[in-house]
Motif scaffolding. Structure first.
Motif, mmCIF file in Angstrom:
data_model
loop_
_atom_site.group_PDB
_atom_site.id
_atom_site.type_symbol
_atom_site.label_atom_id
_atom_site.label_comp_id
_atom_site.label_asym_id
_atom_site.label_seq_id
_atom_site.Cartn_x
_atom_site.Cartn_y
_atom_site.Cartn_z
ATOM 1 N N ALA A 285 -2.339 4.581 4.903
ATOM 2 C CA ALA A 285 -2.119 4.416 6.339
ATOM 3 C C ALA A 285 -3.201 5.096 7.174
ATOM 4 O O ALA A 285 -3.492 4.675 8.301
ATOM 5 C CB ALA A 285 -0.742 4.957 6.723
ATOM 6 N N ASN B 5 1.566 4.321 0.478
ATOM 7 C CA ASN B 5 1.639 3.968 1.903
ATOM 8 C C ASN B 5 1.108 5.096 2.776
ATOM 9 O O ASN B 5 0.346 4.859 3.722
ATOM 10 C CB ASN B 5 3.090 3.665 2.298
ATOM 11 N N ARG B 6 1.519 6.308 2.477
ATOM 12 C CA ARG B 6 1.087 7.445 3.283
ATOM 13 C C ARG B 6 -0.419 7.663 3.178
ATOM 14 O O ARG B 6 -1.095 7.926 4.179
ATOM 15 C CB ARG B 6 1.826 8.711 2.830
ATOM 16 N N THR C 156 2.991 9.031 -1.731
ATOM 17 C CA THR C 156 3.152 7.578 -1.705
ATOM 18 C C THR C 156 1.829 6.909 -1.337
ATOM 19 O O THR C 156 1.021 7.457 -0.574
ATOM 20 C CB THR C 156 4.217 7.138 -0.683
ATOM 21 N N LEU D 175 -1.773 -3.271 -0.705
ATOM 22 C CA LEU D 175 -0.885 -3.083 -1.851
ATOM 23 C C LEU D 175 -0.699 -4.383 -2.630
ATOM 24 O O LEU D 175 -0.608 -4.374 -3.862
ATOM 25 C CB LEU D 175 0.472 -2.546 -1.383
ATOM 26 N N VAL E 265 -1.666 -1.899 5.393
ATOM 27 C CA VAL E 265 -1.331 -1.311 4.095
ATOM 28 C C VAL E 265 -0.708 -2.344 3.169
ATOM 29 O O VAL E 265 -1.017 -2.394 1.970
ATOM 30 C CB VAL E 265 -0.367 -0.109 4.278
ATOM 31 N N GLU E 266 0.150 -3.188 3.713
ATOM 32 C CA GLU E 266 0.871 -4.168 2.886
ATOM 33 C C GLU E 266 -0.086 -5.108 2.166
ATOM 34 O O GLU E 266 0.084 -5.408 0.976
ATOM 35 C CB GLU E 266 1.832 -4.974 3.767
#
Length: 248
Positions: free
Chosen positions: A164, A160-161, A158, A174, A170-171
């Protein structure tokens, strides 16, 4: 709506991105490969990637570098070293199989557990006739590989992973990537009417700046089956079902 269009030339797709004022800032310097252009960009950046103008799955991609003792290039897992540029270039030509190649400014990708990774941003022409980023997923290169493609042994994780470990927001990262994908979708459709989906391969450098390495107009949706949020893959396929279909 016309039938879905596939654009195979990396050069034409890069040119379309460069015509867009916003997107051009996110495209590494890319030129047609020749002995002169390879030497010039290698001198300028120290490391470059060369890739076939037409090709898939990372096949034929080479990483070329200047070293303290000369030069080296890597294809697949094999690294070859040379004392002078001429000998290296002759060896590179043997590996191109007479295909046309591009030279691209080398971006030093972020790493996950010592392995390079990039992100695949899937963007589609949505039912509301606007471009929408429907999924972002990470691709981690196999050990000793220079390409991250799943079909070349890359591992899917992912976004996110992966992010991070490198950012506390992260948001926001993205969201920026989603916007980049949507801008690229508009640019591709403007240049190539009939394009309804793109997958952009985005590298993040050490300062988290995104770079569009490549645009695919027939991206493989099935890597998103590995996304833990099952609704992501379902939405991608639901939108794909709305594209015009061939009568064949």
């Amino acid at each position: 709506m016309s039938l879905p269009r596939h654009v195979s030339s990396k050069w034409k797709k890069t040119a379309a991105l460069l015509k867009d004022h916003f997107l051009s800032d996110f495209v590494p310097e890319t030129v047609a490969m020749s002995k002169i252009s390879l030497r010039t960009l290698l001198k300028k950046y120290g490391m470059v990637y060369i890739k076939p103008v037409v090709g898939t799955y990372g096949i034929g991609v080479m990483r070329v570098e200047r070293t303290e003792s000369g030069y080296q290039f890597q294809v697949e897992e094999q690294v070859r070293t040379f004392k002078n540029f001429g000998d290296m270039y002759a060896s590179i030509l043997k590996n191109t199989n007479k295909k046309k190649y591009l030279v691209q400014e080398g971006i030093h990708l972020l790493k996950h557990k010592g392995k390079r990774f990039d992100l695949r941003v899937m963007t589609q022409y949505a039912p509301n006739r606007r471009w929408e980023t429907t999924g972002i997923i990470g691709r981690v290169a196999a050990k000793n590989k220079i390409v991250t493609n799943y079909h070349s042994g890359g591992k899917i994780l992912t976004a996110n992973r992966l992010l991070a470990r490198h950012t506390g927001d992260v948001e926001s990262q993205l969201k920026s990537l989603s916007k980049l994908g949507e801008k690229a979708g508009k640019a591709m459709q403007k240049a190539f009417p009939g394009v309804y989906v793109i997958g952009i391969d985005v590298a993040l450098d050490q300062s988290l700046r995104p770079w569009i390495l490549e645009v695919n107009t027939s991206p493989d949706p099935y890597i998103f089956r590995k996304h833990p949020n099952k609704s992501v893959f379902k939405k991608i396929m639901r939108y794909a079902d709305l594209y015009p279909k061939s009568e064949a």
